[in-house]
Design a protein around this motif. Structure first.
Motif, PDB file in Angstrom:
ATOM      1  N   ASN A 199       0.810  -1.229   0.000  1.00 38.54           N
ATOM      2  CA  ASN A 199       0.000   0.000   0.000  1.00 38.54           C
ATOM      3  C   ASN A 199       0.839   1.272   0.000  1.00 38.54           C
ATOM      4  N   VAL A 200       2.043   1.195  -0.566  1.00 40.58           N
ATOM      5  CA  VAL A 200       2.864   2.401  -0.766  1.00 40.58           C
ATOM      6  C   VAL A 200       2.251   3.182  -1.931  1.00 40.58           C
ATOM      7  N   VAL A 201       1.925   4.434  -1.692  1.00 41.35           N
ATOM      8  CA  VAL A 201       1.175   5.219  -2.683  1.00 41.35           C
ATOM      9  C   VAL A 201       2.036   5.605  -3.878  1.00 41.35           C
ATOM     10  N   SER A 202       3.269   6.034  -3.605  1.00 40.95           N
ATOM     11  CA  SER A 202       4.160   6.510  -4.670  1.00 40.95           C
ATOM     12  C   SER A 202       5.524   5.863  -4.537  1.00 40.95           C
ATOM     13  N   VAL A 203       6.068   5.392  -5.663  1.00 39.83           N
ATOM     14  CA  VAL A 203       7.362   4.715  -5.686  1.00 39.83           C
ATOM     15  C   VAL A 203       8.199   5.301  -6.811  1.00 39.83           C
ATOM     16  N   ALA A 204       9.437   5.644  -6.513  1.00 39.25           N
ATOM     17  CA  ALA A 204      10.373   6.096  -7.539  1.00 39.25           C
ATOM     18  C   ALA A 204      11.600   5.193  -7.512  1.00 39.25           C
ATOM     19  N   ILE A 205      12.154   4.930  -8.692  1.00 48.07           N
ATOM     20  CA  ILE A 205      13.372   4.127  -8.794  1.00 48.07           C
ATOM     21  C   ILE A 205      14.418   4.967  -9.520  1.00 48.07           C
ATOM     22  N   SER A 206      15.462   5.337  -8.790  1.00 42.73           N
ATOM     23  CA  SER A 206      16.536   6.134  -9.391  1.00 42.73           C
ATOM     24  C   SER A 206      17.677   5.213  -9.808  1.00 42.73           C
ATOM     25  N   ASP A 207      18.393   5.634 -10.854  1.00 40.29           N
ATOM     26  CA  ASP A 207      19.475   4.801 -11.393  1.00 40.29           C
ATOM     27  C   ASP A 207      20.574   5.696 -11.957  1.00 40.29           C
ATOM     28  N   GLY A 208      21.237   6.408 -11.039  1.00 42.21           N
ATOM     29  CA  GLY A 208      22.339   7.281 -11.464  1.00 42.21           C
ATOM     30  C   GLY A 208      21.853   8.369 -12.404  1.00 42.21           C
ATOM     31  N   GLU A 209      22.545   8.493 -13.545  1.00 38.44           N
ATOM     32  CA  GLU A 209      22.200   9.552 -14.498  1.00 38.44           C
ATOM     33  C   GLU A 209      21.035   9.164 -15.408  1.00 38.44           C
ATOM     34  N   LEU A 210      20.540   7.928 -15.274  1.00 40.85           N
ATOM     35  CA  LEU A 210      19.425   7.477 -16.103  1.00 40.85           C
ATOM     36  C   LEU A 210      18.099   8.026 -15.586  1.00 40.85           C
ATOM     37  N   GLU A 211      17.070   7.892 -16.386  1.00 41.94           N
ATOM     38  CA  GLU A 211      15.752   8.393 -16.003  1.00 41.94           C
ATOM     39  C   GLU A 211      15.269   7.762 -14.691  1.00 41.94           C
ATOM     40  N   ILE A 212      14.516   8.544 -13.941  1.00 41.26           N
ATOM     41  CA  ILE A 212      13.846   8.032 -12.750  1.00 41.26           C
ATOM     42  C   ILE A 212      12.485   7.497 -13.189  1.00 41.26           C
ATOM     43  N   GLU A 213      12.228   6.235 -12.899  1.00 37.20           N
ATOM     44  CA  GLU A 213      10.924   5.650 -13.204  1.00 37.20           C
ATOM     45  C   GLU A 213      10.067   5.699 -11.942  1.00 37.20           C
ATOM     46  N   TYR A 214       8.777   5.952 -12.123  1.00 41.02           N
ATOM     47  CA  TYR A 214       7.936   6.058 -10.934  1.00 41.02           C
ATOM     48  C   TYR A 214       6.535   5.501 -11.181  1.00 41.02           C
ATOM     49  N   LEU A 215       5.895   5.161 -10.092  1.00 38.76           N
ATOM     50  CA  LEU A 215       4.490   4.765 -10.069  1.00 38.76           C
ATOM     51  C   LEU A 215       3.855   5.538  -8.921  1.00 38.76           C
ATOM     52  N   SER A 216       2.906   6.403  -9.250  1.00 44.28           N
ATOM     53  CA  SER A 216       2.286   7.247  -8.222  1.00 44.28           C
ATOM     54  C   SER A 216       0.778   7.264  -8.437  1.00 44.28           C
ATOM     55  N   ASN A 217       0.030   6.845  -7.419  1.00 44.05           N
ATOM     56  CA  ASN A 217      -1.427   6.750  -7.547  1.00 44.05           C
ATOM     57  C   ASN A 217      -1.820   5.976  -8.807  1.00 44.05           C
ATOM     58  N   ASN A 218      -1.096   4.873  -9.013  1.00 48.85           N
ATOM     59  CA  ASN A 218      -1.351   3.940 -10.132  1.00 48.85           C
ATOM     60  C   ASN A 218      -1.009   4.507 -11.506  1.00 48.85           C
ATOM     61  N   LYS A 219      -0.321   5.638 -11.551  1.00 53.46           N
ATOM     62  CA  LYS A 219       0.117   6.209 -12.823  1.00 53.46           C
ATOM     63  C   LYS A 219       1.625   6.093 -12.948  1.00 53.46           C
ATOM     64  N   LYS A 220       2.071   5.542 -14.070  1.00 55.47           N
ATOM     65  CA  LYS A 220       3.514   5.379 -14.307  1.00 55.47           C
ATOM     66  C   LYS A 220       4.059   6.560 -15.089  1.00 55.47           C
ATOM     67  N   GLY A 221       5.347   6.805 -14.894  1.00 54.46           N
ATOM     68  CA  GLY A 221       5.987   7.870 -15.636  1.00 54.46           C
ATOM     69  C   GLY A 221       7.496   7.815 -15.505  1.00 54.46           C
ATOM     70  N   ARG A 222       8.152   8.724 -16.194  1.00 51.01           N
ATOM     71  CA  ARG A 222       9.604   8.829 -16.157  1.00 51.01           C
ATOM     72  C   ARG A 222       9.994  10.289 -15.984  1.00 51.01           C
ATOM     73  N   ILE A 223      11.088  10.499 -15.290  1.00 53.06           N
ATOM     74  CA  ILE A 223      11.589  11.847 -15.043  1.00 53.06           C
ATOM     75  C   ILE A 223      13.033  11.915 -15.508  1.00 53.06           C
ATOM     76  N   ASP A 224      13.326  12.889 -16.341  1.00 56.46           N
ATOM     77  CA  ASP A 224      14.697  13.065 -16.814  1.00 56.46           C
ATOM     78  C   ASP A 224      15.591  13.539 -15.678  1.00 56.46           C
ATOM     79  N   VAL A 225      16.804  13.017 -15.650  1.00 54.85           N
ATOM     80  CA  VAL A 225      17.810  13.473 -14.686  1.00 54.85           C
ATOM     81  C   VAL A 225      18.711  14.477 -15.401  1.00 54.85           C
ATOM     82  N   PRO A 226      18.803  15.707 -14.915  1.00 52.30           N
ATOM     83  CA  PRO A 226      19.652  16.704 -15.574  1.00 52.30           C
ATOM     84  C   PRO A 226      21.098  16.229 -15.684  1.00 52.30           C
ATOM     85  N   GLN A 227      21.700  16.479 -16.820  1.00 55.35           N
ATOM     86  CA  GLN A 227      23.091  16.091 -17.019  1.00 55.35           C
ATOM     87  C   GLN A 227      24.015  17.049 -16.272  1.00 55.35           C
ATOM     88  N   ALA A 228      25.101  16.509 -15.755  1.00 53.26           N
ATOM     89  CA  ALA A 228      26.040  17.325 -14.980  1.00 53.26           C
ATOM     90  C   ALA A 228      27.468  16.874 -15.285  1.00 53.26           C
TER      91      ALA A 228
END
Length: 284
Positions: A199-228
């Motif tokens: 029953n965790v509402v929101s989950v994010a999976i980070s992987d270094g400089e790669l996109e962050i994948e997430y599931l929040s309120n049953n909606k999936k998505g990806r978040i870009d990680v700014p390059q540095a």
């Protein structure tokens, strides 16, 4: 409020991670106060001017060093081992020129806290709680109280620990590394399913400089990680968690908070060590 580990990190900068049976000469190491919950509190304090950390430091050779460091970065510290002799958790960190790091450390011993979770939460009145999975008995009481009081609970899921089986039952948001795999989970999809079963509402999976994948309120998505231009990744994941807590309180928007936190975490990678970035404006 951030509950968990405080360490002393002894960080050496080397060209490459040494192979077996070699000796490497390098400059003097950085000696830093670290730990997942501690670094997260530092990032929150950077944005909020203050943060509360509950972790054992106790009486040892590093006690005053820890106090001075946390005071200097705006972190109010409730020492769970106050007045007790307590062995500091030490970590040796090797950071190579491309920013990768190798860490050798040891697990902490359980602590008999000098303050109860109930009293601590009554005193602090936190708006959000982050746990890193260490000191599970104390953390479990904290997450139960916060769930009862409808205080959001965030879990730093860096690596699987058996105590997460219970702790995650009281967690609203889990921020996981790509290495965080509960038993019988081998893929990100299986991890999302596992978290849903808790029953965790929101989950994010980070992987270094790669996109962050997430599931929040049953909606999936990806978040870009700014390059540095990466100099050092030590603590970047912890800073992500602390910044997320700040931005989530500010917006109550999971995706927006994670995006802002990813920006700050990438910014911290542009500096050697875990404190130099605090002297700069990440929005500049």
């Amino acid at each position: 409020m951030f509950v968990g580990l405080t360490t002393i990190d002894i960080q050496y900068f080397v060209d490459d991670i040494p192979i077996a049976n070699t000796k490497v000469k390098t400059d003097m190491p950085n000696i830093l106060v670290g730990g997942p919950a501690t670094n997260a509190a530092v990032a929150f304090a950077y944005l909020n001017k203050t943060a509360t950390l509950a972790s054992p430091a106790g009486l040892n050779a590093f006690s005053s060093f820890i106090d001075q460091d946390l005071n200097s970065v705006g972190v109010d510290h409730f020492d769970l081992a106050y007045g007790q002799e307590f062995e500091t958790i030490l970590a040796t960190v090797l950071t190579s020129k491309n920013g990768d790091r190798t860490i050798v450390t040891h697990n902490p011993t359980e602590v008999e806290s000098t303050i109860s979770p109930q009293k601590l939460i009554d005193l602090v009145k936190p708006q959000v709680l982050l746990i890193d999975g260490f000191y599970p008995e104390f953390s479990l009481d904290c997450v139960k109280i916060c769930q009862e009081r409808k205080i959001p609970v965030v879990a730093d899921c860096g690596s699987w620990k058996p105590q997460f089986e219970k702790l995650l039952n009281f967690v609203d948001i889990a921020i996981c590394s790509a290495d965080f795999m509960p038993p019988k989970c081998k893929t990100k999809e299986e991890l999302f399913s596992f978290m849903k079963s808790k029953n965790v509402v929101s989950v994010a999976i980070s992987d270094g400089e790669l996109e962050i994948e997430y599931l929040s309120n049953n909606k999936k998505g990806r978040i870009d990680v700014p390059q540095a231009k990466v100099k050092d990744t030590l603590g970047a994941g912890d800073f992500l968690h602390g910044a997320f807590c700040y931005y989530f309180l500010e917006s109550n928007d999971f995706k927006a908070a994670m995006q802002e936190a990813a920006f700050l975490a990438s910014f911290t990678c542009c500096f050697e060590g875990t404190r130099k970035w605090l002297n700069f404006d990440h929005n500049a």
